[in-house]
Design a protein around this motif. Structure first.
Motif, PDB file in Angstrom:
ATOM      1  N   TYR A 237       0.789  -1.119   0.265  1.00 27.93           N
ATOM      2  CA  TYR A 237       0.021   0.068  -0.174  1.00 27.93           C
ATOM      3  C   TYR A 237       1.156   1.397   0.297  1.00 27.93           C
ATOM      4  CZ  TYR A 237      -3.597  -3.561   1.069  1.00 27.93           C
ATOM      5  OH  TYR A 237      -4.251  -4.301   1.449  1.00 27.93           O
TER       6      TYR A 237
ATOM      7  N   PRO B  55      -1.549   5.844   7.789  1.00 27.71           N
ATOM      8  CA  PRO B  55      -3.055   4.807   7.341  1.00 27.71           C
ATOM      9  C   PRO B  55      -4.008   5.033   8.612  1.00 27.71           C
ATOM     10  CG  PRO B  55      -1.342   3.245   7.115  1.00 27.71           C
ATOM     11  CD  PRO B  55      -0.960   4.674   8.229  1.00 27.71           C
TER      12      PRO B  55
ATOM     13  N   LEU C 114      -8.495   3.677   8.902  1.00 26.18           N
ATOM     14  CA  LEU C 114      -9.552   2.773   8.552  1.00 26.18           C
ATOM     15  C   LEU C 114     -10.255   3.439   7.595  1.00 26.18           C
ATOM     16  CD1 LEU C 114     -11.088   1.497  12.427  1.00 26.18           C
ATOM     17  CD2 LEU C 114      -9.282   0.211  10.225  1.00 26.18           C
TER      18      LEU C 114
ATOM     19  N   ASP D 155      -9.396   5.145   4.889  1.00 31.58           N
ATOM     20  CA  ASP D 155      -8.755   4.672   3.534  1.00 31.58           C
ATOM     21  C   ASP D 155      -9.237   3.510   2.741  1.00 31.58           C
ATOM     22  OD1 ASP D 155      -6.920   6.769   4.521  1.00 31.58           O
ATOM     23  OD2 ASP D 155      -5.218   5.247   5.223  1.00 31.58           O
ATOM     24  N   TYR D 156      -9.831   2.578   3.462  1.00 32.48           N
ATOM     25  CA  TYR D 156     -10.071   1.479   3.097  1.00 32.48           C
ATOM     26  C   TYR D 156     -11.655   0.717   3.416  1.00 32.48           C
ATOM     27  CZ  TYR D 156      -8.515  -1.303   7.112  1.00 32.48           C
ATOM     28  OH  TYR D 156      -8.652  -1.650   8.249  1.00 32.48           O
TER      29      TYR D 156
ATOM     30  N   TYR E  34      -0.899  -5.811   9.216  1.00 36.77           N
ATOM     31  CA  TYR E  34      -1.997  -4.993   9.306  1.00 36.77           C
ATOM     32  C   TYR E  34      -2.012  -5.208   7.984  1.00 36.77           C
ATOM     33  CZ  TYR E  34      -2.251  -0.633   6.617  1.00 36.77           C
ATOM     34  OH  TYR E  34      -3.122   0.640   5.877  1.00 36.77           O
ATOM     35  N   GLU E  35      -1.175  -5.185   6.851  1.00 40.05           N
ATOM     36  CA  GLU E  35      -1.584  -5.383   4.961  1.00 40.05           C
ATOM     37  C   GLU E  35      -2.518  -7.119   5.374  1.00 40.05           C
ATOM     38  OE1 GLU E  35       1.803  -5.974   2.951  1.00 40.05           O
ATOM     39  OE2 GLU E  35       2.468  -4.097   3.592  1.00 40.05           O
TER      40      GLU E  35
ATOM     41  N   ARG F  89      -6.148  -5.175   6.249  1.00 42.21           N
ATOM     42  CA  ARG F  89      -6.803  -4.869   5.694  1.00 42.21           C
ATOM     43  C   ARG F  89      -6.968  -5.246   4.085  1.00 42.21           C
ATOM     44  NH1 ARG F  89      -3.841   1.404   3.473  1.00 42.21           N
ATOM     45  NH2 ARG F  89      -5.518   1.912   1.303  1.00 42.21           N
TER      46      ARG F  89
ATOM     47  N   THR G 151      -4.317   3.574  11.698  1.00 41.13           N
ATOM     48  CA  THR G 151      -3.630   1.965  12.080  1.00 41.13           C
ATOM     49  C   THR G 151      -2.321   2.165  11.030  1.00 41.13           C
ATOM     50  OG1 THR G 151      -4.460  -0.468  11.579  1.00 41.13           O
ATOM     51  CG2 THR G 151      -5.302   1.678   9.545  1.00 41.13           C
TER      52      THR G 151
END
Length: 484
Positions: free
Chosen positions: A7, A24, A26, A28-29, A200-201, A204, A408
């Motif tokens: 990302y 980042p 939340l 964002d996605y 995290y990735e 996400r 996050t």
């Protein structure tokens, strides 16, 4: 060193060279997330504090030594509570995990995360993951309550246990979903935070409303950007005991030599600051400054000179110093690794002690009394001191504020004296090292009156150029040479 995130980093550009390297969020996605009034608005401890909530536009500059024509440079988001949060307190189910080696302050951080969630935000569901990352899928959990953690800051180590080595990201995220966890607090060093970035990735990718927040931990103080890591002050203070013992032993014997090995695989901050604080050290050896033993300008010559002048001396050596000399003598040196992938180091303290004994007693026929002290595990295992306890409290509270605000993929840390949120990749992209062309190392050389142990040719090859002026923190040991 760092792993490239799939990302793209959030970067905001402004006037006059202003750059915000954001963390980042939340949103964002996950679109259209509801927000809630921050419970701190009605908290009697905080509602009276003027301007307690951080403005959304507040940022902290990475570089504070500037010239009149300097660009504004890189900034990071300022940490602290926001007026709106993205979690209803009753819905929060948090977890805390500690990974990697021990460090003073781990229990304090655990305590303060639990207390911050409960006392500030009314969150009473906090799980402790036992045994590091593997504990997620080994089903090892305990319920953390303010009462349970109330006194743990008085103990060394971590009540959750820890481990090194790889982990199964998919299993961890599966476990997070199975437990209904929506806030994950990870305490660890660069390897741990690289793992946190991967977790995290995956979260996400699955589109989960789960915050991953980190608190950087390394006793060596080798994490970049931040002013210092928690536990560092305690380590320097505790190292004084070993140095003082070595000094007493050396002073009490004819041609007495005390050798103290301190932590520092790749960065010599503990050794450098312990030496500066002690005033009893004659020679400090760190990984960033290569040295040699024989010949003009070498260690042996300096030891002989100091023994003739003072009758005794103390040598402090970081565990990562001189490893290239050991490797030259032992072809297997440095080929083995621990569970985290770190190179297993040879005991340089024992090695240099043997070399000094052999040189003076066998070659020069000069009687010496040498005492070798390795306080590594004593230092790692102690509870944090007052300074680190305060620091751990601030780190933990800032981390909780950020998680509740929906940020996050970040760590909390102090940059130039201000609490900030930093994206994982900035913490893991490289190591913080002592810059031997910097003023702090010059202060050490002036304090000990030791030579650099570098020939003119070596000095040029080892030269580390600073980015403009020396942008160091005089107190914390931060050596900021990053481009702003």
């Amino acid at each position: 060193m760092g792993t490239k995130s799939k990302y793209q980093m959030k970067v905001v550009n402004g006037d006059f060279g202003y750059v915000l390297e954001d963390v980042p969020h939340l949103t964002d996605y996950i679109p259209n997330l509801p927000t809630y009034d921050n419970p701190l608005r009605s908290n009697p401890a905080y509602s009276v504090v003027k301007q307690y909530f951080v403005d959304m536009d507040d940022t902290v500059p990475q570089k504070i030594v500037v010239h009149k024509d300097s660009q504004r440079g890189v900034h990071f988001r300022r940490a602290g509570p926001r007026q709106k949060v993205y979690f209803n307190s009753d819905d929060v189910r948090a977890c805390i995990v500690t990974c990697g080696g021990l460090c003073p302050g781990l229990n304090t951080v655990i305590r303060e995360i639990v207390h911050s969630l409960d006392y500030m935000y009314g969150v009473d569901k906090v799980l402790g993951i036992e045994g590091g990352y593997r504990g997620f899928y080994a089903k090892n959990t305990i319920n953390l309550t303010p009462k349970l953690v109330n006194d743990i800051h008085k103990r060394g180590g971590t009540i959750l246990g820890t481990s090194r080595g790889g982990h199964d990201t998919k299993k961890i995220v599966d476990s997070i979903q199975d437990h209904g966890i929506n806030q994950v607090y990870i305490i660890g060093g660069d390897g741990t935070l690289k793992g946190a970035d991967i977790i995290y990735e995956e979260i996400r990718r699955r589109g989960l409303k789960v915050v991953v927040a980190g608190i950087p931990k390394t006793i060596d103080n080798d994490i970049p950007i931040i002013d210092k890591s928690f536990g560092f002050d305690t380590a320097v203070e505790e190292a004084q005991r070993a140095i003082n013992a070595a000094h007493v032993e050396a002073q009490s014997a004819e041609n007495g030599i005390g050798v103290v090995k301190l932590m520092g695989r790749y960065s010599g901050f503990i050794a450098m600051y312990a030496t500066l604080a002690s005033r009893d050290v004659d020679c400090c050896l760190i990984p960033e400054s290569p040295f040699f033993l024989d010949g003009s300008g070498g260690i042996f010559e300096f030891v002989k000179k100091r023994l003739r002048e003072e009758g005794h001396m103390v040598i402090v050596i970081a565990e990562g110093a001189g490893q290239e000399l050991l490797a030259a003598e032992n072809s297997n040196a440095g080929s083995e690794q621990d569970a985290s992938g770190n190179k297993l180091l040879q005991d340089v303290g024992l090695w240099i002690s043997h070399k000094i004994r052999d040189h003076f007693e066998k070659k020069l026929k000069m009687p010496i009394t040498l005492k070798y002290i390795d306080p590594t595990y004593m230092i790692r295992a102690v509870p944090s001191n007052a300074s680190d306890n305060v620091y751990c409290t601030i780190l933990a509270q800032s981390c909780v504020h950020g998680a509740m605000a929906g940020y996050t993929g970040f760590t909390s840390g102090i940059v130039n004296g201000r609490q900030t949120y930093l994206p994982f990749n900035r913490i893991t992209e490289k190591q913080n090292n002592v810059v031997i062309t910097d003023r702090m190392w010059a202060r050490l050389l002036a304090s000990t009156n030791q030579p650099s142990f570098l020939s003119t040719k070596r000095q040029h090859s080892q030269s580390q150029l600073l980015d403009g002026d020396d942008n160091e923190s005089e107190i914390t040991g931060k050596q900021n040479t990053s481009t702003a």
